[in-house]
Design a protein around this motif. Structure first.
Motif, short mmCIF file in Angstrom:
data_model
loop_
_atom_site.label_atom_id
_atom_site.label_comp_id
_atom_site.label_asym_id
_atom_site.label_seq_id
_atom_site.Cartn_x
_atom_site.Cartn_y
_atom_site.Cartn_z
N ALA A 150 -20.38 -1.65 -4.33
CA ALA A 150 -19.18 -2.25 -4.92
C ALA A 150 -17.95 -1.38 -4.64
N ASN A 151 -16.81 -2.04 -4.46
CA ASN A 151 -15.56 -1.31 -4.31
C ASN A 151 -14.50 -1.87 -5.25
N ILE A 152 -13.52 -1.03 -5.58
CA ILE A 152 -12.45 -1.40 -6.50
C ILE A 152 -11.12 -1.05 -5.86
N LEU A 153 -10.11 -1.87 -6.10
CA LEU A 153 -8.79 -1.69 -5.51
C LEU A 153 -7.87 -1.02 -6.52
N LEU A 154 -7.34 0.14 -6.15
CA LEU A 154 -6.46 0.91 -7.02
C LEU A 154 -5.08 1.04 -6.39
N PRO A 155 -4.05 1.09 -7.23
CA PRO A 155 -2.68 1.23 -6.69
C PRO A 155 -2.42 2.65 -6.19
N ARG A 156 -1.47 2.74 -5.25
CA ARG A 156 -1.00 4.02 -4.75
C ARG A 156 0.52 4.00 -4.76
N PRO A 157 1.17 4.81 -5.62
CA PRO A 157 0.63 5.84 -6.50
C PRO A 157 -0.01 5.25 -7.76
N SER A 158 -0.73 6.12 -8.49
CA SER A 158 -1.47 5.63 -9.65
C SER A 158 -1.72 6.76 -10.63
N ARG A 174 -10.61 1.79 -2.81
CA ARG A 174 -9.69 1.36 -1.77
C ARG A 174 -8.30 1.24 -2.40
N LYS A 175 -7.29 1.76 -1.70
CA LYS A 175 -5.97 1.85 -2.31
C LYS A 175 -4.96 0.92 -1.63
N PHE A 176 -4.27 0.16 -2.48
CA PHE A 176 -3.17 -0.67 -1.99
C PHE A 176 -1.85 -0.02 -2.38
N ASP A 177 -0.82 -0.30 -1.63
CA ASP A 177 0.47 0.37 -1.83
C ASP A 177 1.35 -0.36 -2.84
N LEU A 178 2.11 0.43 -3.58
CA LEU A 178 3.25 -0.07 -4.34
C LEU A 178 4.47 0.22 -3.47
N LEU A 179 5.35 -0.74 -3.34
CA LEU A 179 6.41 -0.69 -2.34
C LEU A 179 7.73 -0.23 -2.94
N PRO A 180 8.16 1.02 -2.65
CA PRO A 180 9.40 1.52 -3.24
C PRO A 180 10.64 0.72 -2.83
N GLU A 181 10.60 0.17 -1.60
CA GLU A 181 11.76 -0.61 -1.13
C GLU A 181 11.86 -1.97 -1.83
N GLU A 183 11.20 -2.23 -5.25
CA GLU A 183 11.13 -1.82 -6.66
C GLU A 183 9.69 -1.68 -7.14
N TRP A 184 8.86 -1.11 -6.26
CA TRP A 184 7.46 -0.77 -6.54
C TRP A 184 6.58 -1.99 -6.80
N GLU A 185 6.93 -3.12 -6.22
CA GLU A 185 6.05 -4.28 -6.32
C GLU A 185 4.73 -4.00 -5.61
N ILE A 186 3.72 -4.77 -5.96
CA ILE A 186 2.39 -4.62 -5.37
C ILE A 186 2.35 -5.28 -4.00
N ASP A 187 1.74 -4.60 -3.04
CA ASP A 187 1.58 -5.14 -1.69
C ASP A 187 0.41 -6.13 -1.70
N LEU A 188 0.69 -7.36 -2.06
CA LEU A 188 -0.36 -8.37 -2.19
C LEU A 188 -1.01 -8.72 -0.86
N PRO A 189 -0.27 -8.87 0.25
CA PRO A 189 -0.94 -9.08 1.55
C PRO A 189 -1.88 -7.93 1.90
N GLY A 190 -1.49 -6.70 1.54
CA GLY A 190 -2.35 -5.55 1.78
C GLY A 190 -3.64 -5.64 1.00
N ILE A 191 -3.56 -6.15 -0.23
CA ILE A 191 -4.76 -6.33 -1.05
C ILE A 191 -5.72 -7.33 -0.40
N GLU A 192 -5.17 -8.44 0.06
CA GLU A 192 -6.03 -9.45 0.71
C GLU A 192 -6.69 -8.90 1.97
N ALA A 193 -5.96 -8.05 2.68
CA ALA A 193 -6.50 -7.51 3.94
C ALA A 193 -7.63 -6.52 3.70
N MET A 194 -7.59 -5.78 2.59
CA MET A 194 -8.61 -4.74 2.38
C MET A 194 -9.80 -5.20 1.55
#
Length: 449
Positions: A150-158, A174-181, A183-194
């Motif tokens: 099993a794997n779990i998706l965690l934010p970066r930073p966290s 597995r880490k997905f990015d929060l996007l500073p540009e 306003e630190w929104e979650i990279d949802l396409p990145g989540i789907e990809a990983m």
């Protein structure tokens, strides 16, 4: 007594400790290294390493701005109403007994009533589990999800405790990015990809520690829709929901539980500024009964059965504490934090090697980007913080501890004068390590930096 006396600080190293040379071959026991890998990614390991760089020879008091505990400062003391609620329970004798693993019913009912204020899909007391702070909720939920591969998706930073407990439970991180540009929104396409067929959950932190942003309704709805598409649950850490001083309103992730099942982690440590009371909760937002049919409810209960119970005294006070919670109760604390944000951001304008891209609107931290090209003899954020501690007895948290290399986190949940002193030292340190270009030398001589 100094109000820093309860901070967990290692003593200054004044002498070298020698290894006991007793022959251990005759003894059959050895210390286990089971927790070694998990411990290595905790924030404490890095903070203690920084403390070890501090020295009495610097002739400056240590300023610990790497970790956050506003409760040690008088200006953040919790409400007398909250303290009296606990005192009344102690004097009544109603909190002296053991409680059930899931928590006493009045406490579970109080949490349900409290979170239901903002929920369309209401929860019941049976959907609530009382935990030893929010951290035990993290531990129990992640352990309940653990299974081979099993794997779990965690934010970066966290918040690093998520990774530590995932590693300890055998979950692949597995880490997905929060996007500073953004306003630190979650990279949802990145989540789907990983994500893949072994992904079990994604973790979000809202309001966000360490970024200080508050997610919008529309963004959280997209998070739920992504989770539904992937067939995973959302674990949402909302422990800072009463520590907001910006304009964006807080929206609980549980509002979207009809789209995907949500586990909410919360507690009184941050909003009420009583982390030492160790009371948190885990709430199952699941109107479709998915957690029951998949065995999650049973697994959480089983894991609670083999862990310590939250103190009955504070559990018994929760109906009074949560029942009287309102914006006015948190207004003073949030006002001080907002003023501290303005103070730090104003001072950072004169420190060219540190940039704050977005003022935090929640939590007790401020993230700054380290501009390494402007500095000499500084390799990265860890090197910056190590040398800062050694030269100034000022301890800030390097972003690498949070999964964000070459950023720096400053704790703002302290007294304003402490921040003033810290920023003065920080400015002096940066000037000493600024690259000696023609512009910088002239700017320094003219007092522009």
């Amino acid at each position: 007594m100094n109000h820093n006396s309860n901070l967990v600080l290692p003593a200054y190293q004044t002498e070298t400790q020698t290894q006991n040379e007793t022959d251990i071959s005759v003894w059959r026991f050895r210390g286990s290294d089971t927790a070694a890998k998990a411990s290595s990614v905790t924030m404490r390991v890095i903070v203690y390493k920084l403390f070890d760089e501090c020295s009495l020879d610097v002739k400056k008091p240590l300023l610990p701005l790497a970790h956050g505990d506003p409760s040690v400062y008088p200006c953040y003391r919790t409400s007398i109403l909250v303290e009296n609620a606990v005192v009344d329970v102690i004097r009544s004798g109603k909190g002296n007994s053991y409680g059930p693993a899931a928590g006493i019913l009045p406490a579970r009912q109080a949490v349900a009533d409290y979170v239901n204020r903002d929920l369309t899909n209401k929860v019941k007391p049976n959907d609530v589990f009382i935990t030893v702070g929010c951290n035990q909720g993290i531990e129990v939920v992640l352990q309940s999800l653990a299974r081979p591969n099993a794997n779990i998706l965690l934010p970066r930073p966290s918040y690093p405790h998520y990774e530590a407990r995932a590693v300890y439970s055998g979950l692949e991180v597995r880490k997905f990015d929060l996007l500073p540009e953004k306003e630190w929104e979650i990279d949802l396409p990145g989540i789907e990809a990983m994500a893949d067929e072994n992904t079990v959950a994604m973790v979000i932190i809202n309001p966000n520690n360490p970024c200080g942003n508050v997610y919008s309704y529309d963004h959280l709805k997209k998070v739920a829709e992504t989770a539904k598409k992937l067939g995973i649950m959302v674990i949402t850490d909302e422990v800072y929901c009463q520590t907001i001083f910006g304009d964006n309103p807080f929206v609980p992730m549980g509002e979207f539980s009809s789209i995907a099942p949500v586990i909410t982690l919360g507690g009184i440590s941050k909003g009420w500024i009583v982390p030492g009371w160790r009371i948190g909760w885990t709430v199952l937002n699941d109107p479709k009964g998915i957690f029951k049919s998949t065995g999650m409810v049973q697994s959480i209960q089983q894991n609670l059965d083999i862990t310590p119970d939250a103190t009955t005294i504070v559990q018994a006070a929760l109906p009074e504490i949560l029942g009287k919670a309102n914006k006015e109760m948190f207004a003073k604390k949030n006002s001080i934090l907002k003023q501290n944000v303005e103070l730090v951001c104003d001072r950072l304008k004169n420190i060219p090697c540190l940039v704050c891209n977005k003022k935090p609107e929640s939590c007790t931290y401020l993230l700054t980007k380290l501009k390494l090209p402007l500095l000499e003899d500084i390799e990265d954020d860890m090197d910056f913080c190590m040398k800062l501690a050694k030269e100034e007895n000022l301890v800030l948290l390097p972003g690498v501890a949070l999964g964000l290399k070459n950023w720096i986190r400053i704790t703002i949940g302290v007294e304003a004068q402490m921040l003033e002193d810290a920023l003065e030292r920080l400015n002096g340190f940066c000037k000493r390590h600024l690259k000696k270009t023609e512009y910088s030398v002239q700017a320094l001589s003219n007092g522009k930096i």
